[in-house]
Design a protein around this motif. Structure first.
Motif, PDB file in Angstrom:
ATOM      1  N   PRO A 147      68.362 -17.703  35.715  1.00 33.84           N
ATOM      2  CA  PRO A 147      68.556 -17.791  34.265  1.00 33.84           C
ATOM      3  C   PRO A 147      67.586 -16.846  33.528  1.00 33.84           C
ATOM      4  CG  PRO A 147      67.402 -19.733  35.123  1.00 33.84           C
ATOM      5  CD  PRO A 147      67.724 -18.877  36.288  1.00 33.84           C
ATOM      6  N   ILE A 148      68.063 -16.318  32.409  1.00 35.10           N
ATOM      7  CA  ILE A 148      67.271 -15.338  31.663  1.00 35.10           C
ATOM      8  C   ILE A 148      66.290 -16.059  30.751  1.00 35.10           C
ATOM      9  CG2 ILE A 148      67.399 -13.411  30.022  1.00 35.10           C
ATOM     10  CD1 ILE A 148      70.268 -12.980  30.821  1.00 35.10           C
ATOM     11  N   ASN A 149      65.034 -15.574  30.717  1.00 41.82           N
ATOM     12  CA  ASN A 149      64.131 -15.963  29.636  1.00 41.82           C
ATOM     13  C   ASN A 149      64.213 -14.852  28.599  1.00 41.82           C
ATOM     14  OD1 ASN A 149      63.123 -18.349  30.777  1.00 41.82           O
ATOM     15  ND2 ASN A 149      61.627 -17.215  31.989  1.00 41.82           N
ATOM     16  N   ARG A 150      65.109 -15.010  27.640  1.00 37.66           N
ATOM     17  CA  ARG A 150      65.311 -13.933  26.673  1.00 37.66           C
ATOM     18  C   ARG A 150      64.024 -13.639  25.926  1.00 37.66           C
ATOM     19  NH1 ARG A 150      70.846 -12.570  25.016  1.00 37.66           N
ATOM     20  NH2 ARG A 150      72.173 -13.546  26.574  1.00 37.66           N
ATOM     21  N   GLY A 151      63.701 -12.359  25.776  1.00 39.45           N
ATOM     22  CA  GLY A 151      62.500 -11.988  25.048  1.00 39.45           C
ATOM     23  C   GLY A 151      61.270 -11.902  25.920  1.00 39.45           C
ATOM     24  N   ILE A 152      61.343 -12.337  27.183  1.00 37.63           N
ATOM     25  CA  ILE A 152      60.179 -12.197  28.063  1.00 37.63           C
ATOM     26  C   ILE A 152      60.417 -11.016  29.011  1.00 37.63           C
ATOM     27  CG2 ILE A 152      58.690 -13.302  29.761  1.00 37.63           C
ATOM     28  CD1 ILE A 152      59.311 -15.965  28.398  1.00 37.63           C
ATOM     29  N   GLU A 153      61.231 -11.222  30.086  1.00 38.37           N
ATOM     30  CA  GLU A 153      61.430 -10.088  30.994  1.00 38.37           C
ATOM     31  C   GLU A 153      62.503  -9.130  30.474  1.00 38.37           C
ATOM     32  OE1 GLU A 153      61.945 -13.244  31.933  1.00 38.37           O
ATOM     33  OE2 GLU A 153      64.033 -13.474  32.575  1.00 38.37           O
ATOM     34  N   ILE A 154      63.348  -9.609  29.598  1.00 33.43           N
ATOM     35  CA  ILE A 154      64.451  -8.772  29.137  1.00 33.43           C
ATOM     36  C   ILE A 154      64.846  -9.254  27.731  1.00 33.43           C
ATOM     37  CG2 ILE A 154      66.143 -10.264  30.282  1.00 33.43           C
ATOM     38  CD1 ILE A 154      67.788  -7.881  30.959  1.00 33.43           C
ATOM     39  N   SER A 155      65.095  -8.303  26.825  1.00 36.14           N
ATOM     40  CA  SER A 155      65.432  -8.709  25.467  1.00 36.14           C
ATOM     41  C   SER A 155      66.949  -8.879  25.346  1.00 36.14           C
ATOM     42  CB  SER A 155      64.954  -7.655  24.469  1.00 36.14           C
ATOM     43  OG  SER A 155      65.702  -6.481  24.647  1.00 36.14           O
ATOM     44  N   SER A 156      67.382  -9.542  24.290  1.00 40.52           N
ATOM     45  CA  SER A 156      68.811  -9.819  24.124  1.00 40.52           C
ATOM     46  C   SER A 156      69.636  -8.544  24.018  1.00 40.52           C
ATOM     47  CB  SER A 156      69.048 -10.681  22.882  1.00 40.52           C
ATOM     48  OG  SER A 156      68.601 -11.981  23.133  1.00 40.52           O
ATOM     49  N   ASP A 157      69.070  -7.504  23.344  1.00 37.33           N
ATOM     50  CA  ASP A 157      69.879  -6.290  23.185  1.00 37.33           C
ATOM     51  C   ASP A 157      70.098  -5.565  24.513  1.00 37.33           C
ATOM     52  OD1 ASP A 157      67.267  -5.542  23.347  1.00 37.33           O
ATOM     53  OD2 ASP A 157      67.155  -4.546  21.393  1.00 37.33           O
ATOM     54  N   VAL A 158      69.233  -5.818  25.514  1.00 41.29           N
ATOM     55  CA  VAL A 158      69.489  -5.255  26.851  1.00 41.29           C
ATOM     56  C   VAL A 158      70.431  -6.157  27.634  1.00 41.29           C
ATOM     57  CG1 VAL A 158      68.443  -4.619  29.051  1.00 41.29           C
ATOM     58  CG2 VAL A 158      67.289  -4.058  26.923  1.00 41.29           C
ATOM     59  N   ALA A 159      70.150  -7.477  27.597  1.00 40.62           N
ATOM     60  CA  ALA A 159      70.962  -8.420  28.362  1.00 40.62           C
ATOM     61  C   ALA A 159      72.431  -8.355  27.947  1.00 40.62           C
ATOM     62  CB  ALA A 159      70.432  -9.837  28.173  1.00 40.62           C
ATOM     63  N   ASP A 160      72.697  -8.162  26.665  1.00 38.12           N
ATOM     64  CA  ASP A 160      74.074  -8.119  26.179  1.00 38.12           C
ATOM     65  C   ASP A 160      74.558  -6.688  25.963  1.00 38.12           C
ATOM     66  OD1 ASP A 160      73.649 -10.857  26.075  1.00 38.12           O
ATOM     67  OD2 ASP A 160      73.018 -10.789  23.976  1.00 38.12           O
ATOM     68  N   GLY A 161      73.743  -5.720  26.350  1.00 40.07           N
ATOM     69  CA  GLY A 161      74.062  -4.321  26.082  1.00 40.07           C
ATOM     70  C   GLY A 161      74.980  -3.692  27.111  1.00 40.07           C
ATOM     71  N   PRO A 162      75.323  -2.415  26.895  1.00 40.39           N
ATOM     72  CA  PRO A 162      76.296  -1.734  27.755  1.00 40.39           C
ATOM     73  C   PRO A 162      75.808  -1.454  29.179  1.00 40.39           C
ATOM     74  CG  PRO A 162      75.337  -0.200  26.179  1.00 40.39           C
ATOM     75  CD  PRO A 162      74.849  -1.553  25.798  1.00 40.39           C
ATOM     76  N   HIS A 163      74.499  -1.416  29.396  1.00 35.73           N
ATOM     77  CA  HIS A 163      74.001  -1.106  30.740  1.00 35.73           C
ATOM     78  C   HIS A 163      73.916  -2.347  31.614  1.00 35.73           C
ATOM     79  CE1 HIS A 163      73.072   2.833  29.300  1.00 35.73           C
ATOM     80  NE2 HIS A 163      72.375   2.322  28.305  1.00 35.73           N
ATOM     81  N   SER A 164      74.056  -3.521  30.994  1.00 29.79           N
ATOM     82  CA  SER A 164      73.873  -4.765  31.721  1.00 29.79           C
ATOM     83  C   SER A 164      75.146  -5.149  32.476  1.00 29.79           C
ATOM     84  CB  SER A 164      73.499  -5.862  30.719  1.00 29.79           C
ATOM     85  OG  SER A 164      73.912  -7.108  31.200  1.00 29.79           O
ATOM     86  N   ILE A 165      74.985  -5.571  33.747  1.00 25.03           N
ATOM     87  CA  ILE A 165      76.139  -6.092  34.497  1.00 25.03           C
ATOM     88  C   ILE A 165      75.884  -7.549  34.876  1.00 25.03           C
ATOM     89  CG2 ILE A 165      76.950  -3.861  35.360  1.00 25.03           C
ATOM     90  CD1 ILE A 165      75.604  -4.552  38.069  1.00 25.03           C
ATOM     91  N   ILE A 166      75.112  -8.231  34.017  1.00 25.08           N
ATOM     92  CA  ILE A 166      74.678  -9.593  34.341  1.00 25.08           C
ATOM     93  C   ILE A 166      75.873 -10.553  34.476  1.00 25.08           C
ATOM     94  CG2 ILE A 166      73.326 -11.550  33.497  1.00 25.08           C
ATOM     95  CD1 ILE A 166      71.416  -9.465  32.230  1.00 25.08           C
ATOM     96  N   LEU A 167      76.840 -10.436  33.571  1.00 25.35           N
ATOM     97  CA  LEU A 167      77.983 -11.353  33.663  1.00 25.35           C
ATOM     98  C   LEU A 167      78.936 -10.954  34.786  1.00 25.35           C
ATOM     99  CD1 LEU A 167      78.646 -12.183  29.914  1.00 25.35           C
ATOM    100  CD2 LEU A 167      77.591 -13.617  31.654  1.00 25.35           C
ATOM    101  N   ASP A 168      78.986  -9.649  35.107  1.00 25.24           N
ATOM    102  CA  ASP A 168      79.770  -9.231  36.279  1.00 25.24           C
ATOM    103  C   ASP A 168      79.185  -9.855  37.540  1.00 25.24           C
ATOM    104  OD1 ASP A 168      81.403  -7.518  34.782  1.00 25.24           O
ATOM    105  OD2 ASP A 168      79.876  -5.950  34.842  1.00 25.24           O
ATOM    106  N   GLN A 169      77.843  -9.935  37.579  1.00 30.32           N
ATOM    107  CA  GLN A 169      77.187 -10.537  38.740  1.00 30.32           C
ATOM    108  C   GLN A 169      77.668 -11.977  38.934  1.00 30.32           C
ATOM    109  OE1 GLN A 169      73.080  -9.135  37.292  1.00 30.32           O
ATOM    110  NE2 GLN A 169      72.715  -9.660  39.416  1.00 30.32           N
ATOM    111  N   VAL A 170      77.819 -12.704  37.815  1.00 25.98           N
ATOM    112  CA  VAL A 170      78.236 -14.099  37.914  1.00 25.98           C
ATOM    113  C   VAL A 170      79.669 -14.185  38.442  1.00 25.98           C
ATOM    114  CG1 VAL A 170      78.567 -16.241  36.641  1.00 25.98           C
ATOM    115  CG2 VAL A 170      76.682 -14.732  36.041  1.00 25.98           C
ATOM    116  N   GLU A 171      80.539 -13.314  37.918  1.00 27.73           N
ATOM    117  CA  GLU A 171      81.931 -13.315  38.390  1.00 27.73           C
ATOM    118  C   GLU A 171      81.979 -12.935  39.875  1.00 27.73           C
ATOM    119  OE1 GLU A 171      84.566 -10.570  36.417  1.00 27.73           O
ATOM    120  OE2 GLU A 171      86.205 -11.061  37.770  1.00 27.73           O
TER     121      GLU A 171
END
Lengths: 181, 307
Positions: free
Chosen positions: B264-288
């Motif tokens: 789970p993400i600690n938003r604002g600590i290791e990664i900010s929301s604009d990166v987690a939800d940004g175009p370079h992120s494949i975080i939700l693809d990882q879940v799928e």
């Protein structure tokens, strides 16, 4: 050890392929409500030839897909089953489906393919086309609608297809094991 | 066919095993994107999910993978069970197995728990995370996600950033990516990098910018505060300013990189929301991809012929 016997040579294969295509055209008019589905892994060599020939004869692009039935087989855990690709970018809801496979033997993979097909909707009708029908070896009540050749072979014998790309067709062999084996 | 009977860790898999799992996952990804997402392959198999530690993603992902394969599933969480009355792990599992269960998916806070269980009970064991040791399915899904995003894993440079010391994801990822031919680096405060980790053949980097300029993929790990019994860095704010990633930082790099996070993400600590939800992120693809990879693992383990 084995004595292969040619039961269908390349020349006869071309004739048989043409006959099967004309039979399909007779029954399916313009193919607007029909789709051709080749069964992985070995049925697709035949289905690709059939669809190319049908497209040529009818001058149309007929809907075509390739279906892998590995996950629907009933011999899981009896042998290692490695899945192949499924290429079906359409639904079969209300369509007439022509399943294409190379050799019809026990009928079990056809049963699996009927299950697998349901993932893509409820077809109006399903027909089966096979190049070789091994009579008397069915374990499930399945019968083909279009048959290339019918072969009477016992269980110890094997029917194999060689897809020779140079000759643009297939040669069907019958392998018979000798008594001492 | 897989060379192992259980999935205890990536360490015990060879390259062919990993390639087979990823190849099978490809076909399952296709299956779960169809209108009917279920196949009947494991209809005669019962799987128990034993979770001795909290989990959302992994447990739901395994459960979904089991259901998509038509297996029967049982769920067990330690907090609401007889474990809190003092039952041992082997007793718990043997009791469950006498109800005719074929496979055990287990997460446990102790490293080596899955390995121990595989020697004591007669069942197929899948490790869903054991302490700070291994989390094999996460590494497989990370490799699968990189492969789908970049075409292949071989020759790619991957940096794992953050709390390497407490991370089972880091260790499994190092094994998995190296076996597939990738170069791996770890990056974080020196207190959170295990000693002698370079003996595994990984680069060690304490400067985030240098690490990011080097890599193709950055896997940002969570700071596992629940496992940290002592202070490893002065404050979360300081950690975040040195090792946290935000969109401005990402844009200041000379190349584009892929951002991953096992959650789970600690938003604002290791990664900010604009990166987690940004175009370079494949975080939700990882879940799928996680569901497809777990389906592949369960399918291949269940499909092994009895010896």
């Amino acid at each position: 050890m084995v004595a292969p016997r040619i039961i269908l040579d390349a020349e006869r294969f071309r004739l048989t392929l043409a006959r099967l295509c004309y039979q399909l055209i007779e029954n399916h008019d313009d193919f607007s409500q029909s789709v051709v589905v080749g069964l992985q892994p070995r049925g697709i060599f035949l289905s690709r030839k059939i669809i190319a020939e049908l497209n040529k004869l009818t001058g149309q692009k007929i809907t075509y897909g390739e279906l892998d039935v590995t996950f629907f087989r009933d011999d899981f855990r009896r042998k290692a089953l490695i899945p192949q690709n499924t290429q079906m970018d359409f639904v079969v809801e209300g369509k007439k489906v022509i399943l294409v496979d190379d050799v019809l033997f026990t009928g079990r993979s056809i049963r699996a393919s009927l299950d697998a097909l349901q993932q893509f909707g409820r077809p109006e009708k399903v027909e089966l086309l096979v190049l070789v029908d091994r009579r008397w070896s069915r374990e499930i009540p399945v019968s083909p609608d279009y048959v290339g050749i019918t072969v009477d072979a016992v269980f110890s014998e094997k029917v194999t297809l060689d897809w020779n790309t140079d000759q643009q067709g297939a040669i069907v062999h019958l392998l018979t094991k000798n008594q001492e084996d | 066919m897989l060379s192992v009977k259980h999935l205890l860790g990536i360490k015990y898999l060879n390259r062919e095993d990993i390639a087979l799992i990823l190849q099978t996952a490809d076909t399952f990804l296709d299956v779960i994107n169809r209108p009917i997402k279920k196949v009947p392959s494991l209809r005669d198999i019962t799987i128990v999910n034993l979770f001795f530690e909290n989990s959302t993603r992994t447990r739901l992902s395994f459960e979904l993978a089991e259901k998509r394969l038509s297996a029967d599933t049982l769920n067990f969480t330690a907090s609401s069970s007889s474990v809190s009355k003092g039952e041992t792990l082997i007793d718990t599992v043997n009791n469950i197995l006498s109800m005719k269960v074929d496979m055990v998916v287990m997460r446990h806070p102790q490293a080596g728990a899955a390995h121990f269980l595989s020697e004591q009970v007669d069942s197929i064991i899948v490790n869903a995370g054991d302490g700070a040791h291994e989390h094999p399915t996460q590494a497989l899904l990370d490799a699968f996600s990189i492969k789908r995003k970049l075409g292949s894993v071989e020759g790619k440079k991957v940096v794992i950033v953050g709390d390497i010391l407490h991370s089972r994801v880091a260790l499994s990822n190092i094994f998995c990516l190296q076996k597939l031919g990738a170069e791996v680096a770890v990056c974080g405060p020196p207190t959170l990098i295990p000693r002698h980790i370079e003996s595994l053949g990984v680069r060690v980097e304490t400067n985030l910018r240098k690490a990011l300029e080097w890599c193709d993929v950055a896997n940002m790990l969570r700071i596992q505060l629940e496992r940290q019994d002592i202070k490893y860095f002065p404050s979360l704010r300081e950690y975040s300013s040195l090792y946290g990633l935000n969109a401005a930082y990402l844009e200041s790099l000379s190349k584009e990189i892929v951002i991953m996070h096992p959650g789970p993400i600690n938003r604002g600590i290791e990664i900010s929301s604009d990166v987690a939800d940004g175009p370079h992120s494949i975080i939700l693809d990882q879940v799928e991809n996680g569901v497809a990879v777990r389906m592949a693992v369960l399918y291949l383990l269940a499909g092994r012929q009895p010896e």
